[in-house]
Write an enzyme that holds these catalytic residues in place. Structure first.
Site, PDB file in Angstrom:
ATOM      1  N   ALA A  46       0.842  -1.203   0.000  1.00 43.18           N
ATOM      2  CA  ALA A  46       0.000   0.000   0.000  1.00 43.18           C
ATOM      3  C   ALA A  46       0.874   1.249   0.000  1.00 43.18           C
ATOM      4  O   ALA A  46       1.291   1.734   1.058  1.00 43.18           O
ATOM      5  CB  ALA A  46      -0.933  -0.004   1.213  1.00 43.18           C
ATOM      6  N   GLY A  47       1.202   1.723  -1.202  1.00 42.54           N
ATOM      7  CA  GLY A  47       1.979   2.959  -1.351  1.00 42.54           C
ATOM      8  C   GLY A  47       1.035   4.043  -1.831  1.00 42.54           C
ATOM      9  O   GLY A  47       0.310   4.658  -1.041  1.00 42.54           O
TER      10      GLY A  47
ATOM     11  N   GLY B 151      32.525  18.833 -13.419  1.00 45.99           N
ATOM     12  CA  GLY B 151      32.944  17.638 -12.673  1.00 45.99           C
ATOM     13  C   GLY B 151      32.854  17.832 -11.174  1.00 45.99           C
ATOM     14  O   GLY B 151      32.499  16.905 -10.433  1.00 45.99           O
TER      15      GLY B 151
ATOM     16  N   ILE C 142       8.929   4.743   7.192  1.00 47.61           N
ATOM     17  CA  ILE C 142       8.304   5.745   8.044  1.00 47.61           C
ATOM     18  C   ILE C 142       9.362   6.705   8.587  1.00 47.61           C
ATOM     19  O   ILE C 142      10.323   6.287   9.239  1.00 47.61           O
ATOM     20  CB  ILE C 142       7.530   5.062   9.198  1.00 47.61           C
ATOM     21  CG1 ILE C 142       6.477   4.103   8.621  1.00 47.61           C
ATOM     22  CG2 ILE C 142       6.897   6.096  10.121  1.00 47.61           C
ATOM     23  CD1 ILE C 142       5.515   4.712   7.622  1.00 47.61           C
TER      24      ILE C 142
ATOM     25  N   GLU D 160       4.803  12.071   0.142  1.00 51.58           N
ATOM     26  CA  GLU D 160       3.548  12.831   0.278  1.00 51.58           C
ATOM     27  C   GLU D 160       2.704  12.727  -0.991  1.00 51.58           C
ATOM     28  O   GLU D 160       1.996  13.664  -1.365  1.00 51.58           O
ATOM     29  CB  GLU D 160       3.825  14.315   0.598  1.00 51.58           C
ATOM     30  CG  GLU D 160       4.692  14.539   1.797  1.00 51.58           C
ATOM     31  CD  GLU D 160       3.951  14.849   3.086  1.00 51.58           C
ATOM     32  OE1 GLU D 160       4.609  14.834   4.123  1.00 51.58           O
ATOM     33  OE2 GLU D 160       2.733  15.071   3.064  1.00 51.58           O
TER      34      GLU D 160
HETATM   35  C1  LIG Z   1      12.308   8.768   2.319  1.00 53.16           C
HETATM   36  C2  LIG Z   1      10.877   8.380   2.419  1.00 53.16           C
HETATM   37  C3  LIG Z   1      10.123   8.845   3.503  1.00 53.16           C
HETATM   38  C4  LIG Z   1       8.784   8.452   3.627  1.00 53.16           C
HETATM   39  N1  LIG Z   1       8.085   8.833   4.739  1.00 53.16           N
HETATM   40  C5  LIG Z   1       6.859   8.293   4.948  1.00 53.16           C
HETATM   41  C6  LIG Z   1       6.196   8.498   6.203  1.00 53.16           C
HETATM   42  O1  LIG Z   1       6.703   9.167   7.123  1.00 53.16           O
HETATM   43  N2  LIG Z   1       4.970   7.903   6.389  1.00 53.16           N
HETATM   44  C7  LIG Z   1       4.376   7.141   5.409  1.00 53.16           C
HETATM   45  O2  LIG Z   1       3.288   6.632   5.646  1.00 53.16           O
HETATM   46  N3  LIG Z   1       4.995   6.938   4.204  1.00 53.16           N
HETATM   47  C8  LIG Z   1       6.218   7.478   3.960  1.00 53.16           C
HETATM   48  N4  LIG Z   1       6.867   7.236   2.772  1.00 53.16           N
HETATM   49  C9  LIG Z   1       6.206   6.462   1.723  1.00 53.16           C
HETATM   50  C10 LIG Z   1       5.823   7.291   0.503  1.00 53.16           C
HETATM   51  O3  LIG Z   1       4.735   8.130   0.809  1.00 53.16           O
HETATM   52  C11 LIG Z   1       5.546   6.323  -0.668  1.00 53.16           C
HETATM   53  O4  LIG Z   1       6.811   5.811  -1.081  1.00 53.16           O
HETATM   54  C12 LIG Z   1       4.828   6.986  -1.817  1.00 53.16           C
HETATM   55  O5  LIG Z   1       3.513   7.333  -1.470  1.00 53.16           O
HETATM   56  C13 LIG Z   1       4.775   6.091  -3.065  1.00 53.16           C
HETATM   57  O6  LIG Z   1       4.405   4.780  -2.774  1.00 53.16           O
HETATM   58  P1  LIG Z   1       5.295   3.564  -3.326  1.00 53.16           P
HETATM   59  O7  LIG Z   1       6.715   3.880  -3.005  1.00 53.16           O
HETATM   60  O8  LIG Z   1       4.757   2.290  -2.820  1.00 53.16           O
HETATM   61  O9  LIG Z   1       5.163   3.621  -4.893  1.00 53.16           O
HETATM   62  P2  LIG Z   1       4.001   2.935  -5.771  1.00 53.16           P
HETATM   63  O10 LIG Z   1       2.677   3.355  -5.289  1.00 53.16           O
HETATM   64  O11 LIG Z   1       4.292   1.487  -5.897  1.00 53.16           O
HETATM   65  O12 LIG Z   1       4.255   3.625  -7.177  1.00 53.16           O
HETATM   66  C14 LIG Z   1       5.294   3.217  -8.071  1.00 53.16           C
HETATM   67  C15 LIG Z   1       5.201   4.103  -9.314  1.00 53.16           C
HETATM   68  O13 LIG Z   1       3.920   3.913  -9.932  1.00 53.16           O
HETATM   69  C16 LIG Z   1       3.247   5.157 -10.058  1.00 53.16           C
HETATM   70  N5  LIG Z   1       1.810   4.965  -9.861  1.00 53.16           N
HETATM   71  C17 LIG Z   1       1.177   4.248  -8.880  1.00 53.16           C
HETATM   72  N6  LIG Z   1      -0.153   4.333  -9.012  1.00 53.16           N
HETATM   73  C18 LIG Z   1      -0.384   5.110 -10.107  1.00 53.16           C
HETATM   74  C19 LIG Z   1      -1.556   5.582 -10.753  1.00 53.16           C
HETATM   75  N7  LIG Z   1      -2.792   5.293 -10.318  1.00 53.16           N
HETATM   76  N8  LIG Z   1      -1.409   6.386 -11.849  1.00 53.16           N
HETATM   77  C20 LIG Z   1      -0.184   6.690 -12.307  1.00 53.16           C
HETATM   78  N9  LIG Z   1       0.970   6.286 -11.720  1.00 53.16           N
HETATM   79  C21 LIG Z   1       0.871   5.509 -10.641  1.00 53.16           C
HETATM   80  C22 LIG Z   1       3.837   6.035  -8.957  1.00 53.16           C
HETATM   81  O14 LIG Z   1       3.672   7.407  -9.241  1.00 53.16           O
HETATM   82  C23 LIG Z   1       5.299   5.606  -8.987  1.00 53.16           C
HETATM   83  O15 LIG Z   1       5.969   6.262 -10.020  1.00 53.16           O
HETATM   84  C24 LIG Z   1       8.196   7.631   2.627  1.00 53.16           C
HETATM   85  C25 LIG Z   1       8.958   7.196   1.537  1.00 53.16           C
HETATM   86  C26 LIG Z   1      10.281   7.539   1.438  1.00 53.16           C
HETATM   87  C27 LIG Z   1      11.093   6.986   0.285  1.00 53.16           C
END
Ligand SMILES: Cc1cc2nc3c(=O)[nH]c(=O)nc-3n(C[C@H](O)[C@H](O)[C@H](O)COP(=O)(O)OP(=O)(O)OC[C@H]3O[C@@H](n4cnc5c(N)ncnc54)[C@H](O)[C@@H]3O)c2cc1C
Length: 376
Positions: A126-127, A336, A153, A359
């Site tokens: 769940a991203g 460079g 997180i 976000e």
């Molecule tokens: C350094 C860091 C700090 C973070 N901090 C927090 C935090 O404090 N709390 C928290 O809860 N989360 C946190 N996150 C998580 C972050 O919010 C997620 O990584 C982000 O929302 C994307 O989810 P995912 O990485 O699973 O990518 P995915 O959802 O798997 O997406 C992969 C790719 O597919 C694209 N994609 C997915 N769905 C669609 C769609 N419907 N249409 C078009 N394109 C799509 C995305 O744009 C992306 O390019 C953090 C992440 C990082 C790396």
């Protein structure tokens, strides 16, 4: 758009960032060190909880001030601004939805720098699609039992409490999620490994595990079943913060590029004498100002009580892309040297990239903007 008061806040934070953040940014990045000393100073200066009302221990300022503070902190070092943004998010959650007891227990200590927060939405499956969360809170005679885990997180390795989005009704989709305030000291709470990131390396990010944590009823934040909507609404302000953070990174990159272009000589003259580079600098300045104004516009809308849904997504999306493109151009102007560890622009380029991902990714921002445009 800024009043005299905003300009005063900007100047104060800029002086603080120049004196106490920028000089140590490279060392913090290299060591991946959590700068507890700087955060303690920020708590003293009232730079946590910018929009939290003064009677609750915050600075009691408007959202535009928050944008100004985030930009200036980030111009010093983005990982510092990121912490300010995290506290703002938790502060907003607690002010809008917390009970007096929850505010007393979490909000005041957090703003004093004594309790480090985190918020946990993301999971392995769940991203972007938050509706895929599997962390579950099951009702018990005394409250709830929390099982599951969260990924990536911010503050996970150092947090004292976390606002966790969990499923409370498996059949109800987005209306079946609720938020719980979970203490890191609770039996069943465990931290996963700390991640090593491309940029913003002083920010501590990692996994959290919840193994049958017994939660009292009072641990629920806001109404049952409203967790998804509450988290999404708070993220609108979060996106304004990330937009301002991206502007701050790009501003630092522009300043470094201008200085370098004036002093670096090739072919017997400063490289700044070449129109090709001048136009790169001009485009950086122009796009940076556009991103800043979009960010301020979203903040001002929120201050006026208008919808800022599309505006905050536009600001986050435009500013994040601008920061990646133009810190890349700053690296180019350094040649460079820009590719070598220890040069500020090399770090800025790495720090900017996450602005396109967290976000809500840039693709998700565009989806939100389009949804708002096409709404009936
Ligand atoms: C350094 C860091 C700090 C973070 N901090 C927090 C935090 O404090 N709390 C928290 O809860 N989360 C946190 N996150 C998580 C972050 O919010 C997620 O990584 C982000 O929302 C994307 O989810 P995912 O990485 O699973 O990518 P995915 O959802 O798997 O997406 C992969 C790719 O597919 C694209 N994609 C997915 N769905 C669609 C769609 N419907 N249409 C078009 N394109 C799509 C995305 O744009 C992306 O390019 C953090 C992440 C990082 C790396």
């Amino acid at each position: 758009m800024l009043t005299g008061q905003h300009a005063e806040v900007r100047d104060l934070v800029r002086r603080f960032a120049d004196a106490e953040i920028r000089p140590v940014a490279a060392e913090l990045d290299e060591a991946e060190r959590f700068p507890a000393d700087i955060f303690a100073r920020m708590a003293e200066l009232g730079l946590f909880g910018i929009t939290v009302p003064a009677e609750h221990g915050g600075a009691g300022m408007d959202v535009l001030s928050y944008a100004v503070v985030m930009e200036e902190l980030s111009r010093g070092y983005a990982s510092i601004a990121d912490q300010c943004g995290l506290l703002e998010l938790l502060g907003t959650l607690l002010i809008a939805h917390g009970t007096p007891a929850q505010r007393e227990k979490y909000l005041r200590p957090m703003l004093r720098g004594e309790a480090r927060p985190a918020y946990g939405i993301t999971e392995a499956d769940a991203g972007s699609d938050v509706s895929g969360i599997r962390t579950t809170a099951t009702r018990t005679p005394d409250g709830w039992r929390l099982d599951g885990g969260k990924l990536w997180i911010h503050n996970a390795p150092v947090c004292d409490f976390v606002a966790v989005l969990a499923r409370t009704d498996k059949e109800a989709g987005r209306r079946g999620m609720s938020i719980f305030l979970v203490d890191a000291s609770a039996p069943g709470f465990a931290r996963g490994k700390k991640e090593h990131k491309m940029g913003q390396r002083a920010s501590q990010v990692g996994a959290l595990h919840f193994d049958g944590i017994a939660l009292p009823r009072e641990a629920m934040l806001g109404p049952e079943g409203r967790g998804f909507h509450i988290m999404m609404s708070v993220l609108e302000k979060g996106r304004i913060g990330i937009a301002a953070l991206a502007v701050g990174i790009a501003q630092a990159g522009l300043e470094a590029a201008v200085d370098y272009a004036k002093q670096r000589k090739q072919f017997g003259r400063p490289i700044a004498d070449n129109q090709g580079l001048q136009w790169m600098l001009a485009d950086m300045a122009k796009d940076l100002q556009a991103a800043r104004l979009l960010t301020w516009d979203a903040a001002a809308r929120m201050d006026r009580g208008e919808s800022a849904t599309a505006a905050s997504s536009m600001a986050k999306c435009f500013a994040g892309d601008m920061a990646v493109a133009h810190t890349g151009n700053a690296v180019q102007i350094f040649g460079g040297s820009g590719y070598i560890r220890g040069f500020e622009v090399e770090r800025l380029y790495r720090d900017a990239k996450i602005c396109q991902i967290y976000e809500g990714t840039q693709q998700i921002q565009r989806t939100i903007i389009a949804r708002e445009l096409l709404r009936g």
